[in-house]
Scaffold this motif. Structure first.
Motif, PDB file in Angstrom:
ATOM      1  N   UNK A 256      36.521  22.583  46.669  1.00  0.00           N
ATOM      2  CA  UNK A 256      37.589  23.447  46.252  1.00  0.00           C
ATOM      3  C   UNK A 256      38.921  23.217  47.110  1.00  0.00           C
ATOM      4  N   UNK A 257      38.762  23.068  48.284  1.00  0.00           N
ATOM      5  CA  UNK A 257      39.900  22.764  49.063  1.00  0.00           C
ATOM      6  C   UNK A 257      40.717  21.598  48.844  1.00  0.00           C
TER       7      UNK A 257
ATOM      8  N   UNK B 166      45.617  23.842  58.298  1.00  0.00           N
ATOM      9  CA  UNK B 166      45.645  24.983  59.378  1.00  0.00           C
ATOM     10  C   UNK B 166      43.998  25.564  59.385  1.00  0.00           C
TER      11      UNK B 166
ATOM     12  N   UNK C 250      37.672  21.373  56.473  1.00  0.00           N
ATOM     13  CA  UNK C 250      38.597  21.802  55.584  1.00  0.00           C
ATOM     14  C   UNK C 250      39.922  21.646  55.706  1.00  0.00           C
TER      15      UNK C 250
ATOM     16  N   UNK D  77      42.589  22.415  45.541  1.00  0.00           N
ATOM     17  CA  UNK D  77      43.748  23.185  45.751  1.00  0.00           C
ATOM     18  C   UNK D  77      45.070  22.164  46.187  1.00  0.00           C
TER      19      UNK D  77
ATOM     20  N   UNK E 142      35.706  31.686  60.958  1.00  0.00           N
ATOM     21  CA  UNK E 142      35.571  31.010  59.850  1.00  0.00           C
ATOM     22  C   UNK E 142      35.790  31.517  58.662  1.00  0.00           C
ATOM     23  N   UNK E 143      36.696  30.847  57.721  1.00  0.00           N
ATOM     24  CA  UNK E 143      37.283  31.479  56.591  1.00  0.00           C
ATOM     25  C   UNK E 143      36.555  30.837  55.265  1.00  0.00           C
ATOM     26  N   UNK E 144      35.617  29.940  55.499  1.00  0.00           N
ATOM     27  CA  UNK E 144      34.866  29.459  54.345  1.00  0.00           C
ATOM     28  C   UNK E 144      34.149  30.678  53.612  1.00  0.00           C
TER      29      UNK E 144
ATOM     30  N   UNK F 277      30.928  22.665  48.679  1.00  0.00           N
ATOM     31  CA  UNK F 277      31.588  23.085  47.508  1.00  0.00           C
ATOM     32  C   UNK F 277      32.962  23.797  48.212  1.00  0.00           C
ATOM     33  N   UNK F 278      32.863  24.125  49.466  1.00  0.00           N
ATOM     34  CA  UNK F 278      33.972  24.592  50.255  1.00  0.00           C
ATOM     35  C   UNK F 278      34.821  23.142  50.065  1.00  0.00           C
TER      36      UNK F 278
END
Lengths: 335, 258
Positions: free
Chosen positions: A106-107, A87, A154, A110, A92-94, A102-103
């Protein structure tokens, strides 16, 4: 009710969602999306597109209605849905203080990814979205276009089956928008990915969507391919801008006068703009102008053109797309 | 369970990285306790002459209170981070991944705990440098910090829940302003209970901040009252568990309102 229908990538039935203060965001929205296609949810701001995406991505719960995404019911098996979808939100949600790499890492974590597979996937995405040089810089330093590309990356880390893109090009400059369109078109060709995108740009829906649903006031007004929707409006669109808005008597007179011109059909008046259809738009213009002059209506401009999605929207929603957009923005923002 | 652990691990590592990228907040928030320790502490130095403080050094008396009060003040702002992540869409991005909701909240708790520990250690070192004594030595200091962390978890989780529910900076600022000083003065942070007006002495017994102060002060003394330390510590632990559970529950309300 076919709540377990898994032949579609996305199937929503009668979604209703009301926010506090009786704001109805969705009012019985139903759509089905075939696997592997780009599906557009087209509507003005506040039409309910974002709310629909929030429900389909398990972020929000509907008041009633059901939805099946990637074969799983969003209410009963939200985790299964989450594993299968990506989604991408409007903004921007980073993490701005973390690097792009790094973003992405991590994604991936998860979704249970790790090790070489994750590293390779990240490199692949950085390459694909032209972020290799910026990979180890903080996201805070990225341009708007770069941030948007990172957001899409992402959403793709775990190779989802369905990707939701909420207003993917809003706020982008024309160049970045064109690049994003190419990217989305290419993605759809890959790995049988289904893409559901929302947009309030008619041009974007026309250009990208295999099929689309026109949404207004939380309902689907029409569904089809852009060509089918435009094809329903046979003939050319004739638009006549008037010098002033008309009172009721003058409006009736203007409509009657225009409708009486041979070859003119489906006359509609929206503010100070008269619209009609004609098999040959250019041919009816002189007659139309003469008729309006006879009715005492002053004309500012005339255009005759092949039908656009805007014309489709006018036909189903009874108003111009840009006007609906403006109305809803002043009436309280988007949902 | 192991999935919850790995989720929590990655989310915590993420929060700590963000925190380390902005160390300035940790430093700025140390200004307040320094003022309490050195300005307030010196100003009211002679107050111990009234008796009942169990020590003739007012600095010794207020060190556990300042550590605990600082933990409260620091953790009360946790909701601001949650609020920021809500409004910038980061929280929503995590909520549409399979990550466990509890891992998101656990990460906040651990991040806050690390912040509380670092600050508490600094305050203890400053106090020690200024001449404060710690009769029971390192074990007492460790208990003091543990109690400060527990208190921080209670108010940090509360702040996170508020941040997610009301989604307004003003509400967090308002609640913090409303709570911090009353909670501090309705406790034995700066004054022994025997010297308080009766009503204040009564109210202070129900104040979680006071539980932490009383227990840590006892733990730091030469002869700790272990019954007191364990009971107050137990109450704090129970309240902390409850608040974390409540903050995880707020995801449901969030899902309805979003």
């Amino acid at each position: 009710m076919t709540t377990t229908d898994t032949s579609y990538a996305v199937a929503a039935y009668d979604l209703v969602k009301t926010y506090p203060k009786n704001v109805t965001a969705l009012d019985g929205l139903s759509v089905t999306v075939d696997a592997g296609q780009i599906f557009g949810l087209l509507g003005p701001n506040g039409a309910g597109k974002t709310t629909a995406v929030k429900i389909l991505t398990t972020l929000a719960r509907p008041d009633s209605g059901t939805a099946v995404v990637a074969g799983h019911d969003v209410a009963r098996h939200p985790r299964r849905v989450r594993t299968a979808i990506g989604a991408v939100a409007q903004r921007s949600s980073a993490d701005p203080v973390a690097t792009g790499r790094d973003n992405l890492a991590l994604q991936g974590r998860l979704y249970g990814m790790g090790g070489t597979a994750l590293r390779r996937r990240i490199d692949e995405l950085l390459e694909r979205f032209a972020l290799v040089d910026a990979a180890d810089r903080r996201v805070r330093t990225y341009s708007g276009g770069m941030q948007r590309r990172l957001e899409v990356a992402l959403g793709l880390v775990h190779r989802p089956a369905v990707l939701f893109l909420d207003e993917p090009t809003t706020g982008l400059d024309p160049e970045a928008r064109a690049a994003m369109w190419d990217e989305i078109t290419q993605l759809a060709g890959d790995e049988g990915l289904t893409i559901v995108l929302t947009t309030h740009y008619l041009e974007e829906a026309d250009r990208l969507a295999d099929r689309l649903a026109i949404i207004d006031a939380g309902r689907v007004m029409a569904t089809g391919t852009p060509a089918e929707l435009k094809g329903e409006l046979y003939g050319d669109a004739v638009h006549i801008d008037l010098r002033t808005a008309l009172d009721e008597a003058a409006a009736t007179a203007a409509r009657t006068a225009l409708a009486a011109v041979p070859g003119v059909r489906e006359v509609a008046l929206d503010g100070s703009r008269l619209s009609a259809r004609a098999d040959d738009g250019a041919a009816v213009v002189p007659g139309a102008l003469a008729a309006l002059e006879g009715a005492g209506v002053a004309v500012a401009a005339v255009t005759a053109a092949r039908p656009s999605l805007d014309d489709v929207y006018l036909r189903y929603a009874g108003r111009r797309f840009a006007d609906a957009d403006a109305d809803l923005v002043t009436a309280g923002g988007e949902s | 369970m192991s999935a919850l652990l790995t989720d929590t691990w990655w989310m915590t590592a993420r929060r700590l990285k963000i925190g380390m990228a902005q160390p300035v907040f940790l430093v700025i928030s140390l200004i307040q306790p320094v003022i309490w320790l050195f300005l307030f502490g010196n100003l009211f130095e002679r107050v111990v002459d009234l008796g009942g403080f169990g020590t003739d050094s007012y600095l010794d008396y207020i060190v556990p209170g300042v550590v605990v009060m600082n933990a409260l003040a620091w953790n009360m702002w946790a909701g601001m981070g949650t609020l920021e992540e809500t409004s910038q869409g980061t929280l929503n991005r995590f909520l549409v991944t399979p990550v466990r909701r509890s891992a998101i909240m656990n990460a906040n708790v651990f991040e806050q705990a690390v912040g509380t520990i670092v600050q508490s250690v600094v305050i203890v070192l400053l106090a020690w440098w200024a001449g404060a004594t710690f009769d029971s030595g390192l074990p007492g200091v460790a208990l003091l910090i543990l109690l400060a962390v527990l208190l921080g978890v209670i108010f940090g989780s509360m702040s996170n829940a508020i941040g997610m529910l009301v989604r307004q900076r003003e509400s967090i600022i308002g609640i913090n302003t409303l709570l911090l000083l009353p909670l501090t003065f309705l406790s034995t942070v700066f004054m022994v209970r025997d010297l308080m007006p009766d009503w204040m002495a009564t109210v202070s017994r129900f104040n979680p901040l006071d539980w932490a102060v009383v227990a840590s002060r006892s733990a730091l003394s030469a002869t700790p009252d272990w019954g007191l330390v364990l009971s107050r510590g137990g109450w704090l632990l129970a309240l902390a568990v409850l608040m974390v559970a409540l903050s995880i529950r707020t995801f449901r309300s969030y899902q309805k309102a979003v």
